[in-house]
Design a protein around this motif. Structure first.
Motif, PDB file in Angstrom:
ATOM      1  N   ALA A  59      47.234  47.082  45.122  1.00 21.02           N
ATOM      2  CA  ALA A  59      46.797  46.403  43.910  1.00 21.02           C
ATOM      3  C   ALA A  59      46.406  45.123  45.728  1.00 21.02           C
ATOM      4  O   ALA A  59      45.932  44.472  45.256  1.00 21.02           O
ATOM      5  CB  ALA A  59      48.536  45.466  43.972  1.00 21.02           C
ATOM      6  N   ASN A  60      47.276  45.278  46.812  1.00 18.43           N
ATOM      7  CA  ASN A  60      46.965  44.268  47.948  1.00 18.43           C
ATOM      8  C   ASN A  60      45.598  44.020  48.008  1.00 18.43           C
ATOM      9  O   ASN A  60      44.599  43.661  48.214  1.00 18.43           O
ATOM     10  CB  ASN A  60      47.863  44.669  48.924  1.00 18.43           C
ATOM     11  CG  ASN A  60      48.959  43.236  48.155  1.00 18.43           C
ATOM     12  OD1 ASN A  60      49.363  42.646  47.655  1.00 18.43           O
ATOM     13  ND2 ASN A  60      49.924  44.026  49.155  1.00 18.43           N
ATOM     14  N   GLN A  61      44.747  45.993  48.592  1.00 21.03           N
ATOM     15  CA  GLN A  61      43.801  46.177  48.659  1.00 21.03           C
ATOM     16  C   GLN A  61      42.877  45.450  47.599  1.00 21.03           C
ATOM     17  O   GLN A  61      41.633  45.228  48.149  1.00 21.03           O
ATOM     18  CB  GLN A  61      43.687  47.972  48.608  1.00 21.03           C
ATOM     19  CG  GLN A  61      43.961  47.873  50.076  1.00 21.03           C
ATOM     20  CD  GLN A  61      44.302  49.867  49.813  1.00 21.03           C
ATOM     21  OE1 GLN A  61      44.091  50.337  49.197  1.00 21.03           O
ATOM     22  NE2 GLN A  61      44.034  50.280  50.880  1.00 21.03           N
ATOM     23  N   ILE A  62      43.122  45.975  46.774  1.00 17.54           N
ATOM     24  CA  ILE A  62      41.939  44.635  45.635  1.00 17.54           C
ATOM     25  C   ILE A  62      42.089  43.840  45.287  1.00 17.54           C
ATOM     26  O   ILE A  62      40.857  42.969  45.483  1.00 17.54           O
ATOM     27  CB  ILE A  62      42.556  45.568  43.919  1.00 17.54           C
ATOM     28  CG1 ILE A  62      41.963  46.843  44.093  1.00 17.54           C
ATOM     29  CG2 ILE A  62      41.569  44.856  42.889  1.00 17.54           C
ATOM     30  CD1 ILE A  62      42.681  47.935  42.887  1.00 17.54           C
ATOM     31  N   GLU A  63      42.607  43.024  45.237  1.00 22.25           N
ATOM     32  CA  GLU A  63      43.034  41.882  45.742  1.00 22.25           C
ATOM     33  C   GLU A  63      42.172  41.070  46.743  1.00 22.25           C
ATOM     34  O   GLU A  63      41.642  39.894  46.859  1.00 22.25           O
ATOM     35  CB  GLU A  63      44.335  40.731  45.906  1.00 22.25           C
ATOM     36  CG  GLU A  63      44.554  39.447  46.102  1.00 22.25           C
ATOM     37  CD  GLU A  63      46.132  39.176  46.376  1.00 22.25           C
ATOM     38  OE1 GLU A  63      46.448  37.847  46.859  1.00 22.25           O
ATOM     39  OE2 GLU A  63      46.232  39.422  45.760  1.00 22.25           O
ATOM     40  N   LEU A  64      42.154  41.450  47.540  1.00 18.52           N
ATOM     41  CA  LEU A  64      41.433  41.349  49.503  1.00 18.52           C
ATOM     42  C   LEU A  64      39.841  42.165  48.708  1.00 18.52           C
ATOM     43  O   LEU A  64      39.166  40.968  49.058  1.00 18.52           O
ATOM     44  CB  LEU A  64      42.157  42.744  50.578  1.00 18.52           C
ATOM     45  CG  LEU A  64      41.225  42.488  51.357  1.00 18.52           C
ATOM     46  CD1 LEU A  64      41.220  40.640  52.086  1.00 18.52           C
ATOM     47  CD2 LEU A  64      41.331  43.312  52.648  1.00 18.52           C
ATOM     48  N   ALA A  65      39.519  43.237  48.171  1.00 23.94           N
ATOM     49  CA  ALA A  65      38.252  42.947  47.516  1.00 23.94           C
ATOM     50  C   ALA A  65      37.604  42.264  46.961  1.00 23.94           C
ATOM     51  O   ALA A  65      36.099  41.456  47.181  1.00 23.94           O
ATOM     52  CB  ALA A  65      38.135  44.432  47.412  1.00 23.94           C
ATOM     53  N   LYS A  66      38.330  41.592  46.349  1.00 26.41           N
ATOM     54  CA  LYS A  66      38.190  41.052  45.296  1.00 26.41           C
ATOM     55  C   LYS A  66      37.951  39.574  46.033  1.00 26.41           C
ATOM     56  O   LYS A  66      37.082  38.414  45.374  1.00 26.41           O
ATOM     57  CB  LYS A  66      38.685  40.000  44.591  1.00 26.41           C
ATOM     58  CG  LYS A  66      38.809  42.028  43.481  1.00 26.41           C
ATOM     59  CD  LYS A  66      39.183  41.199  42.436  1.00 26.41           C
ATOM     60  CE  LYS A  66      39.174  42.755  41.457  1.00 26.41           C
ATOM     61  NZ  LYS A  66      39.049  41.913  39.633  1.00 26.41           N
ATOM     62  N   LYS A  67      38.139  38.940  47.209  1.00 25.91           N
ATOM     63  CA  LYS A  67      37.774  37.730  48.779  1.00 25.91           C
ATOM     64  C   LYS A  67      36.473  37.409  49.003  1.00 25.91           C
ATOM     65  O   LYS A  67      35.650  36.368  49.470  1.00 25.91           O
ATOM     66  CB  LYS A  67      38.961  37.730  49.709  1.00 25.91           C
ATOM     67  CG  LYS A  67      40.201  37.785  48.259  1.00 25.91           C
ATOM     68  CD  LYS A  67      41.413  37.546  50.087  1.00 25.91           C
ATOM     69  CE  LYS A  67      42.614  37.119  49.755  1.00 25.91           C
ATOM     70  NZ  LYS A  67      43.098  36.812  51.106  1.00 25.91           N
ATOM     71  N   LEU A  68      35.980  38.741  48.673  1.00 25.20           N
ATOM     72  CA  LEU A  68      34.497  39.507  50.102  1.00 25.20           C
ATOM     73  C   LEU A  68      33.562  39.237  48.386  1.00 25.20           C
ATOM     74  O   LEU A  68      33.026  38.580  47.337  1.00 25.20           O
ATOM     75  CB  LEU A  68      34.070  40.750  50.261  1.00 25.20           C
ATOM     76  CG  LEU A  68      35.423  41.251  50.693  1.00 25.20           C
ATOM     77  CD1 LEU A  68      35.125  42.986  50.314  1.00 25.20           C
ATOM     78  CD2 LEU A  68      35.536  40.627  52.110  1.00 25.20           C
ATOM     79  N   PRO A  69      32.597  38.530  49.333  1.00 19.86           N
ATOM     80  CA  PRO A  69      30.969  38.198  48.108  1.00 19.86           C
ATOM     81  C   PRO A  69      30.857  39.355  47.127  1.00 19.86           C
ATOM     82  O   PRO A  69      31.018  40.388  47.761  1.00 19.86           O
ATOM     83  CB  PRO A  69      30.501  37.901  48.914  1.00 19.86           C
ATOM     84  CG  PRO A  69      30.589  37.791  50.118  1.00 19.86           C
ATOM     85  CD  PRO A  69      31.820  38.882  50.379  1.00 19.86           C
ATOM     86  N   VAL A  70      30.013  38.708  46.080  1.00 19.66           N
ATOM     87  CA  VAL A  70      29.637  40.390  45.546  1.00 19.66           C
ATOM     88  C   VAL A  70      28.009  40.938  46.373  1.00 19.66           C
ATOM     89  O   VAL A  70      28.063  39.873  46.233  1.00 19.66           O
ATOM     90  CB  VAL A  70      29.221  40.403  43.911  1.00 19.66           C
ATOM     91  CG1 VAL A  70      28.674  41.314  43.595  1.00 19.66           C
ATOM     92  CG2 VAL A  70      30.796  39.645  43.558  1.00 19.66           C
TER      93      VAL A  70
END
Length: 190
Positions: A59-70
């Motif tokens: 969940a932490n990795q997914i949350e971090l990924a979603k902070k990135l631009p698409v």
């Protein structure tokens, strides 16, 4: 007929997230996340752009990924991965590294069950005794190259295993804690 709830749909979407990250030809960090992209196409794009591929699981990795631009991937294997902040890039590097296993150079992490499950600390240490995995320090590479920012990826008593923040593909180095400099160290009371 089966009915999917919104929670199960969200889990399916999260399972399809892929991150591409690395540095450009000038050493500036860049990264982006992609959802539901063909695995062969994104692997081809990562190779063409000389970027690392990372699939977040926790969940932490997914949350971090979603902070990135698409990002954008084109059918020919090229794409667009925009620049990102260095602190976010450092977090991404730590999240993408494989988990420590017993018997590795990080003996203090492997030996202590509580620290093995703890999340890495991000930021700056207050003093040399408080340096932990995830902290940013300044380390001397050699007489010609000078001093560079490095992320602590493992500790073994006073020995630190470091990864160069701006050059993650270079080999990790080991330095004594007293041989690194701190950013914004706190002044000691006299």
């Amino acid at each position: 007929m089966t009915h999917q709830t919104s929670d199960s749909k969200k889990r399916d979407v999260d399972a399809n997230i892929t991150v591409l990250f690395g540095t450009d030809e000038h050493g500036k960090p860049r990264a982006a996340y992609f959802e539901a992209v063909n695995p062969e196409l994104i692997t081809k794009a990562a190779a063409a752009m000389k970027l690392q591929l990372f699939r977040p699981v926790t969940a932490n990795q997914i949350e971090l990924a979603k902070k990135l631009p698409v990002g954008r991937i084109h059918a020919n294997g090229t794409g667009f991965v925009p620049p990102i902040r260095r602190d976010l890039y450092s977090e991404l590097q730590l999240a993408a590294q494989p988990p420590q296993r017993p018997g590795t150079t990080a003996s203090t992490i492997a030996a202590s069950p509580s620290s093995a499950s703890a999340a890495p600390v991000h930021g700056l240490p207050q003093d040399w005794d408080s340096i932990e995995v995830g902290h940013l320090v300044i380390a001397h590479e050699n007489m010609i190259e000078g001093w560079w920012e490095a992320i602590v990826i493992a500790t073994d008593n006073d020995m630190l295993t470091l990864r160069w923040r701006d050059y993650p593909k270079q080999e990790n180095v080991v330095r004594h804690a007293s041989a690194v400099a701190l950013l914004k160290p706190t002044a000691t009371d006299a």
